[in-house]
Design a protein around this motif. Structure first.
Motif, mmCIF file in Angstrom:
data_model
loop_
_atom_site.group_PDB
_atom_site.id
_atom_site.type_symbol
_atom_site.label_atom_id
_atom_site.label_comp_id
_atom_site.label_asym_id
_atom_site.label_seq_id
_atom_site.Cartn_x
_atom_site.Cartn_y
_atom_site.Cartn_z
ATOM 1 N N PHE A 1 0.837 -1.200 0.000
ATOM 2 C CA PHE A 1 0.000 0.000 0.000
ATOM 3 C C PHE A 1 0.871 1.249 0.000
ATOM 4 O O PHE A 1 0.638 2.174 -0.768
ATOM 5 N N ALA A 2 1.890 1.228 0.820
ATOM 6 C CA ALA A 2 2.806 2.373 0.867
ATOM 7 C C ALA A 2 3.473 2.549 -0.500
ATOM 8 O O ALA A 2 3.644 3.667 -0.992
ATOM 9 N N TRP A 3 3.809 1.456 -1.121
ATOM 10 C CA TRP A 3 4.463 1.530 -2.425
ATOM 11 C C TRP A 3 3.505 2.075 -3.477
ATOM 12 O O TRP A 3 3.821 3.007 -4.217
ATOM 13 N N ASN A 4 2.308 1.505 -3.532
ATOM 14 C CA ASN A 4 1.364 1.933 -4.559
ATOM 15 C C ASN A 4 0.910 3.375 -4.341
ATOM 16 O O ASN A 4 0.691 4.104 -5.305
ATOM 17 N N ALA A 5 0.780 3.778 -3.083
ATOM 18 C CA ALA A 5 0.285 5.124 -2.800
ATOM 19 C C ALA A 5 1.352 6.177 -3.042
ATOM 20 O O ALA A 5 1.101 7.192 -3.679
ATOM 21 N N HIS A 6 2.546 5.993 -2.510
ATOM 22 C CA HIS A 6 3.556 7.038 -2.728
ATOM 23 C C HIS A 6 4.958 6.529 -2.993
ATOM 24 O O HIS A 6 5.930 7.177 -2.651
ATOM 25 N N ARG A 7 5.030 5.375 -3.640
ATOM 26 C CA ARG A 7 6.341 4.851 -4.043
ATOM 27 C C ARG A 7 7.337 4.823 -2.894
ATOM 28 O O ARG A 7 8.526 5.088 -3.084
ATOM 29 N N THR A 8 6.838 4.571 -1.702
ATOM 30 C CA THR A 8 7.757 4.459 -0.573
ATOM 31 C C THR A 8 8.014 2.981 -0.326
ATOM 32 O O THR A 8 7.070 2.200 -0.240
ATOM 33 N N LEU A 9 9.264 2.630 -0.201
ATOM 34 C CA LEU A 9 9.597 1.249 0.121
ATOM 35 C C LEU A 9 9.644 1.094 1.625
ATOM 36 O O LEU A 9 10.527 1.645 2.290
ATOM 37 N N ARG A 10 8.666 0.381 2.156
ATOM 38 C CA ARG A 10 8.656 0.143 3.596
ATOM 39 C C ARG A 10 8.672 -1.365 3.790
ATOM 40 O O ARG A 10 7.747 -2.066 3.368
ATOM 41 N N TYR A 11 9.734 -1.850 4.380
ATOM 42 C CA TYR A 11 9.842 -3.298 4.555
ATOM 43 C C TYR A 11 8.981 -3.753 5.721
ATOM 44 O O TYR A 11 8.861 -3.067 6.727
ATOM 45 N N THR A 12 8.379 -4.931 5.568
ATOM 46 C CA THR A 12 7.505 -5.435 6.630
ATOM 47 C C THR A 12 8.105 -6.628 7.350
ATOM 48 O O THR A 12 7.584 -7.062 8.363
ATOM 49 N N ASP A 13 9.163 -7.192 6.809
ATOM 50 C CA ASP A 13 9.777 -8.375 7.406
ATOM 51 C C ASP A 13 11.283 -8.275 7.270
ATOM 52 O O ASP A 13 11.768 -7.518 6.437
ATOM 53 N N PRO A 14 11.979 -9.089 8.039
ATOM 54 C CA PRO A 14 13.437 -9.111 7.859
ATOM 55 C C PRO A 14 13.799 -9.674 6.480
ATOM 56 O O PRO A 14 13.023 -10.417 5.887
ATOM 57 N N ALA A 15 14.954 -9.304 5.991
ATOM 58 C CA ALA A 15 15.421 -9.793 4.691
ATOM 59 C C ALA A 15 15.724 -11.285 4.761
ATOM 60 O O ALA A 15 16.204 -11.776 5.771
ATOM 61 N N GLN A 16 15.417 -11.987 3.670
ATOM 62 C CA GLN A 16 15.760 -13.415 3.583
ATOM 63 C C GLN A 16 16.996 -13.566 2.715
ATOM 64 O O GLN A 16 16.976 -13.188 1.545
ATOM 65 N N PRO A 17 18.039 -14.147 3.253
ATOM 66 C CA PRO A 17 19.232 -14.365 2.427
ATOM 67 C C PRO A 17 18.961 -15.460 1.405
ATOM 68 O O PRO A 17 18.009 -16.227 1.565
ATOM 69 N N PRO A 18 19.765 -15.541 0.353
ATOM 70 C CA PRO A 18 19.537 -16.606 -0.630
ATOM 71 C C PRO A 18 19.726 -17.986 0.001
ATOM 72 O O PRO A 18 20.554 -18.161 0.893
ATOM 73 N N ALA A 19 18.962 -18.952 -0.472
ATOM 74 C CA ALA A 19 19.106 -20.339 -0.016
ATOM 75 C C ALA A 19 20.453 -20.879 -0.512
ATOM 76 O O ALA A 19 21.030 -20.319 -1.446
ATOM 77 N N PRO A 20 20.948 -21.970 0.081
ATOM 78 C CA PRO A 20 22.263 -22.499 -0.320
ATOM 79 C C PRO A 20 22.398 -22.771 -1.825
ATOM 80 O O PRO A 20 23.474 -22.581 -2.396
ATOM 81 N N HIS A 21 21.316 -23.166 -2.494
ATOM 82 C CA HIS A 21 21.436 -23.431 -3.934
ATOM 83 C C HIS A 21 21.393 -22.137 -4.744
ATOM 84 O O HIS A 21 21.526 -22.163 -5.960
ATOM 85 N N GLU A 22 21.192 -21.009 -4.064
ATOM 86 C CA GLU A 22 21.138 -19.726 -4.779
ATOM 87 C C GLU A 22 22.340 -18.839 -4.454
ATOM 88 O O GLU A 22 22.340 -17.668 -4.817
ATOM 89 N N VAL A 23 23.345 -19.377 -3.807
ATOM 90 C CA VAL A 23 24.488 -18.529 -3.460
ATOM 91 C C VAL A 23 25.534 -18.462 -4.569
ATOM 92 O O VAL A 23 26.486 -17.702 -4.484
ATOM 93 N N GLY A 24 25.335 -19.262 -5.629
ATOM 94 C CA GLY A 24 26.280 -19.213 -6.746
ATOM 95 C C GLY A 24 25.930 -18.072 -7.690
ATOM 96 O O GLY A 24 25.093 -17.230 -7.401
ATOM 97 N N TRP A 25 26.608 -18.095 -8.847
ATOM 98 C CA TRP A 25 26.365 -17.061 -9.846
ATOM 99 C C TRP A 25 25.098 -17.372 -10.636
ATOM 100 O O TRP A 25 24.888 -18.496 -11.056
ATOM 101 N N LYS A 26 24.287 -16.354 -10.836
ATOM 102 C CA LYS A 26 23.004 -16.519 -11.510
ATOM 103 C C LYS A 26 22.929 -15.568 -12.699
ATOM 104 O O LYS A 26 23.690 -14.594 -12.792
ATOM 105 N N ASP A 27 21.966 -15.861 -13.605
ATOM 106 C CA ASP A 27 21.651 -14.866 -14.631
ATOM 107 C C ASP A 27 20.145 -14.648 -14.736
ATOM 108 O O ASP A 27 19.689 -13.812 -15.520
ATOM 109 N N THR A 28 19.395 -15.417 -13.965
ATOM 110 C CA THR A 28 17.942 -15.295 -13.950
ATOM 111 C C THR A 28 17.515 -15.475 -12.503
ATOM 112 O O THR A 28 17.991 -16.393 -11.840
#
Ligand code: C2O
Ligand code: CU
Ligand code: CU
Length: 550
Positions: free
Chosen positions: A472-499
């Motif tokens: 709602f904050a984003w759609n109303a005034h383009r404000t990025l307000r985080y609601t949860d802690p950040a999730q780090p990448p899972a072990p299979h996602e810590v390598g190099w990616k292109d997608t």
């Protein structure tokens, strides 16, 4: 909004594993203040489709695409005075046998097969490919002339090939507007200056990529290097490409591509099949030995997420992702792949002599491995403990963070839906212009109800995190307000990616170093229906900054 789309698909009764999201994110309320989309409806197919239950299982052997061989030596302007090995790969129409009990299927393929030949290259050894367009003059799938780049003044049949994941100069990247017609060809040069990885090649023609790939224009491209070769991984017949996609297949054998009920605007937002093709076959089987195999899983589907598992409680040992080896194998019961994502896995059939092991997508069995009673040799390969370190890029070294919204909306005329990146269309001025050598963070703010697999050409990147935000904050005034802690990448996602799968309601942050040759490239959503309808943007790599000393 996501409900609207799901009903849109389910209402037509042919939905198949709609692009699910990786994480259960409540996105149903997300879009209430976004513009309403015209209620597009999916036309019901005019041809009767194959009932998947009616097809006999595991009666055809799994095709293994042939390895391409260089056909000679040629020169390319990018390597003056050098003779380089050259492949000639021709796109043609052909009839495929998708299953023993189905009539032949008219398709298009590289070298007249789908998948096309596997092109194997050695890191740092340049090769040339002459991509020849010998397709027919007429397309057999429904073109939407309302889409940018597919207007009526453009020839129906156009093609240009891109090697997905290749670090390649702009002249050979397959710029979507560099398409050419039947009778023409392009000589592309690939430096292959990159780590060993499971790449793939496919068509990229502006406005019709979804149709050309659906028709069958894709194949595997593997980069090797000494570090990978030193690991003693399964090779030869023990290393297999597995290119997976779904298709809507009619009882007369034809491929059916879904359309809307509006003949002037046939584009649909997603294309989900009724059947899954493994290397171009339905429900194939493969004889294997009770030993370790290496499988290069590649999702080449238009818009389906694959959720793969093995029977007998067998696990995948994932050793690589899009851009090469992981630091260490990751044992996984289930592998999810968005369109264009790859997983390089080892599977050990050693304990299952005499069994029939199934590869499944969700609940359906799509491939049978028939494990022999004994292995041909005792030269057992092992699963290495360490693979290749992937040192994390340091976010504090980023010179810039770009916040890029993923959106979908009706255009101002109240016409068909378009999919947008950062609120911009393909033809808007280039806004992403990193300098050569710069490290940048790109944050994809997904305010839609669906996941979008975002792909950057040229560069490899790392996933920093995914983080839920207040829509709602984003759609109303383009404000990025985080609601949860950040999730780090899972072990299979810590390598190099292109997608990267950018989930709804989440900000997905990636970091990349923009190495490569200056020029124009593209980044886009790899749901091909989205990519063809504005969810693709150019970016320009500028020359390195001149260091200024005060
Ligand atoms: Cu798989 Cu722009 O590509
Ligand atoms: Cu690509
Ligand atoms: Cu998308």
């Amino acid at each position: 909004m996501s409900c609207t789309r799901r009903q849109f698909l389910l209402g037509a009764g042919i939905a198949f594993g709609a692009v699910a999201t990786r994480r259960a994110v409540a996105a149903s309320t997300a879009m209430s203040d976004m513009p309403m989309r015209r209620a597009a409806t999916l036309a019901s197919p005019k041809v009767p489709l194959v009932n998947p239950m009616s097809l006999a299982r595991f009666v055809d052997p799994l095709p293994i695409p042939p390895r391409a061989r260089a056909t000679g030596l040629r020169m390319h302007p990018a390597w003056p005075g050098r003779q380089l090995p050259c492949h000639r790969v021709t796109m043609r129409a052909f009839n495929a046998r998708l299953h023993r009990d189905l009539p032949p299927t008219p398709m298009w393929g590289y070298e007249g097969s789908s998948p096309g030949p596997t092109i194997e290259v050695q890191g740092d050894e340049p090769v040339l490919v002459e991509w020849v367009n010998a397709l027919p003059q007429r397309h057999f799938l429904p073109i939407d002339h309302g889409l940018h780049g597919a207007e009526r003044d453009k020839p129906d049949v156009r093609a240009v090939t891109h090697v997905h994941g290749a670090r390649v100069p702009p002249h050979s990247d397959g710029w979507p507007e560099d398409w050419y017609v039947p009778g023409k060809s392009a000589l592309y040069g690939y430096p292959n200056g990159q780590d060993a990885a499971t790449l793939w090649y496919h068509d990229h023609a502006m406005g019709i990529t979804r149709l050309n790939i659906y028709a069958g224009l894709y194949g595997a491209w593997w980069v090797r290097d000494p570090q990978e070769q030193a690991l003693g991984l399964p090779a030869g017949e023990y290393e297999l490409p597995l290119l997976l996609c779904d298709r809507l297949i009619a009882r007369n054998g034809e491929l059916y591509y879904p359309v809307s009920t509006d003949p002037d605007a046939p584009w649909v937002m997603q294309c989900q099949g009724n059947l899954v093709l493994c290397n171009g076959k339905l429900f194939p089987y493969l004889q294997v030995e009770p030993r370790i195999y290496r499988l290069r899983l590649t999702n080449v589907a238009n818009s389906s997420l694959f959720e793969l598992s093995l029977s007998h409680g067998l696990a995948f040992h994932q050793i690589g992702s899009d851009q090469g080896l992981l630091p260490a194998p990751v044992q996984r019961e289930r592998i999810e792949l968005y369109p264009a994502e790859r997983a390089d896995v080892l599977v050990d059939f050693g304990e299952l002599a005499g069994s029939a092991v199934h590869l499944r997508h969700q609940d359906s069995e799509i491939l049978e491995f028939r494990v022999a009673h004994r292995a041909a040799s005792t030269a057992a390969s092992v699963i290495p403990r360490a693979l290749r370190p992937a040192p994390r890029l340091d976010a504090s070294r980023a010179v810039r963070e770009r916040v890029l919204a993923l959106g979908e909306m009706d255009d101002s005329g109240g016409n068909a839906t378009v999919m947008l990146l950062d609120g911009k269309r393909w033809s808007d001025p280039i806004s992403e212009r990193p300098h050569q050598g710069d490290i940048e963070i790109w944050s994809f703010v997904n305010a839609t109800g669906d996941a979008h697999p975002i792909h950057l050409h040229l560069v490899r990147f790392q996933i920093l995190e995914r983080r839920a935000f207040d829509l709602f904050a984003w759609n109303a005034h383009r404000t990025l307000r985080y609601t949860d802690p950040a999730q780090p990448p899972a072990p299979h996602e810590v390598g190099w990616k292109d997608t990267v799968g950018a989930d709804p309601g989440m900000v997905t942050r990636i970091i990349a170093k923009f190495d490569g040759e200056p020029g124009r490239y593209v980044w886009h959503c790899h749901l091909l229906e989205h990519e063809d309808n504005e969810m693709m943007r150019p970016f320009e790599l500028l020359p390195a900054r001149i260091e200024r000393r005060e």
